[in-house]
Design a protein around this motif. Sequence first.
Motif, short mmCIF file in Angstrom:
data_model
loop_
_atom_site.label_atom_id
_atom_site.label_comp_id
_atom_site.label_asym_id
_atom_site.label_seq_id
_atom_site.Cartn_x
_atom_site.Cartn_y
_atom_site.Cartn_z
N THR A 170 10.71 -12.74 17.00
CA THR A 170 10.83 -14.06 17.63
C THR A 170 10.09 -14.10 18.96
N VAL A 171 10.30 -13.08 19.77
CA VAL A 171 9.64 -13.02 21.08
C VAL A 171 8.12 -12.95 20.91
N TRP A 172 7.68 -12.10 20.00
CA TRP A 172 6.24 -11.93 19.76
C TRP A 172 5.61 -13.24 19.28
N LYS A 173 6.28 -13.94 18.37
CA LYS A 173 5.75 -15.20 17.85
C LYS A 173 5.59 -16.22 18.96
N LEU A 174 6.58 -16.36 19.82
CA LEU A 174 6.48 -17.31 20.93
C LEU A 174 5.32 -16.97 21.85
N GLN A 175 5.16 -15.69 22.16
CA GLN A 175 4.14 -15.30 23.12
C GLN A 175 2.72 -15.41 22.54
N THR A 176 2.56 -15.15 21.25
CA THR A 176 1.22 -15.13 20.67
C THR A 176 0.82 -16.44 20.01
N ASP A 177 1.76 -17.34 19.77
CA ASP A 177 1.42 -18.66 19.25
C ASP A 177 1.05 -19.54 20.45
N VAL A 178 -0.10 -19.25 21.03
CA VAL A 178 -0.44 -19.79 22.34
C VAL A 178 -0.56 -21.31 22.34
N TRP B 265 -5.00 -9.34 28.24
CA TRP B 265 -6.09 -10.30 28.25
C TRP B 265 -6.66 -10.43 29.66
N THR B 266 -7.90 -10.91 29.72
CA THR B 266 -8.58 -11.11 31.00
C THR B 266 -9.28 -12.46 30.98
N GLY B 267 -9.68 -12.92 32.16
CA GLY B 267 -10.46 -14.14 32.19
C GLY B 267 -10.36 -14.87 33.51
N PRO B 268 -11.26 -15.84 33.70
CA PRO B 268 -11.28 -16.60 34.95
C PRO B 268 -10.35 -17.81 34.90
N ALA B 269 -9.83 -18.16 36.07
CA ALA B 269 -9.10 -19.40 36.28
C ALA B 269 -9.91 -20.22 37.28
N GLU C 2 -8.22 -24.64 34.99
CA GLU C 2 -8.60 -24.28 33.63
C GLU C 2 -8.77 -22.77 33.54
N ILE C 3 -8.04 -22.16 32.62
CA ILE C 3 -8.02 -20.71 32.47
C ILE C 3 -8.57 -20.37 31.09
N THR C 4 -9.54 -19.49 31.03
CA THR C 4 -10.08 -19.02 29.75
C THR C 4 -9.73 -17.55 29.60
N SER C 5 -8.87 -17.24 28.65
CA SER C 5 -8.36 -15.87 28.47
C SER C 5 -8.90 -15.28 27.18
N ARG D 258 -5.27 -15.08 12.78
CA ARG D 258 -4.19 -14.42 13.51
C ARG D 258 -4.64 -14.07 14.93
N PHE D 259 -3.67 -13.98 15.80
CA PHE D 259 -3.92 -13.60 17.20
C PHE D 259 -4.23 -12.12 17.22
N ARG D 260 -5.40 -11.74 17.75
CA ARG D 260 -5.88 -10.37 17.61
C ARG D 260 -6.80 -10.03 18.77
N THR D 261 -7.22 -8.78 18.83
CA THR D 261 -8.22 -8.37 19.80
C THR D 261 -9.48 -9.23 19.60
N GLY D 262 -9.97 -9.80 20.68
CA GLY D 262 -11.11 -10.70 20.61
C GLY D 262 -10.73 -12.16 20.58
N SER D 263 -9.47 -12.49 20.30
CA SER D 263 -9.04 -13.88 20.35
C SER D 263 -9.22 -14.43 21.75
N ALA D 264 -9.54 -15.72 21.83
CA ALA D 264 -9.73 -16.37 23.13
C ALA D 264 -9.06 -17.73 23.10
N PHE D 265 -8.59 -18.17 24.26
CA PHE D 265 -7.94 -19.47 24.36
C PHE D 265 -8.14 -20.04 25.75
N ARG D 266 -8.22 -21.36 25.80
CA ARG D 266 -8.41 -22.08 27.06
C ARG D 266 -7.16 -22.90 27.33
N TRP D 267 -6.60 -22.77 28.53
CA TRP D 267 -5.37 -23.49 28.84
C TRP D 267 -5.43 -24.06 30.24
N THR D 268 -4.63 -25.11 30.46
CA THR D 268 -4.68 -25.82 31.73
C THR D 268 -3.30 -25.90 32.35
N MET D 269 -3.29 -25.88 33.68
CA MET D 269 -2.08 -26.03 34.47
C MET D 269 -2.38 -26.96 35.63
#
Length: 226
Positions: free
Chosen positions: A83-91, A152-156, A136-139, A111-122
């Motif tokens: 349950t915890v893993w699903k919440l964290q990786t279902d970005v 994960w890494t990336g710029p904000a 805007e954060i790209t991870s 599936r969420f895996r090495t190399g997956s990338a996502f862009r999110w905003t706050m």
Amino acid sequence: MRRRRCGLPRQERFRDLVTQLSDADEGRAVVSGLLGSAATPAGAAGPHSPHPATSVTCRGEGVDPDALVRHRTEITINAPLSTVWKLQTDVERWPSWQSPVETVERLDHGRFRTGSAFRWTMPIPPNPSTPATDLEITSTVRQLKHHACIRWTGPAIGEGLRIDGVHVWSFIKVKGGVRVRTEETHTGPQVEADVPTATELLREGLEAWLRELKSAAEARAHNRPR
């Protein structure tokens, strides 16, 4: 009569935090605006251990060893690891349980895996130096072990702002649930202009994230509405 802090709107709580930490000069205001959107949500609760004994790693890799701004913390969640893993990786569903997150877009498929990338905003609250805007954060996931760890890494990037982050998570089965440990570092001229303030705001954000993850996972595990 003294107002209860937990009843204040998020941006007002943020301004109170910055005022308590120090007087706002230009560099401090930029840092505060960038990180303050992750301030602790009202009513959050959970048993934290803010200073775990060892660094968090995933497949042997950790945070930036040279970063001046860093925080490490952990929490126990009374829910199944799956349950915890699903919440964290279902970005893409983060906005449904993480109050500071406005949008998330997966930049790959499957599936969420090495190399997956996502862009999110706050949202970034207004401050004396910058207007309200979105961060805007790209991870990009650099390391991952199923049901065990993510790095994960990336710029904000915001208006006139840039932070380069490294974020590591580990998930350990314990009696009755999961121990989630996390560590993050930030580098960049804005955060390095005032390391104590940037570190305190990073701490607030990470511990809020863990509390909301705990709340969502335990509600799902016990079929409670959130």
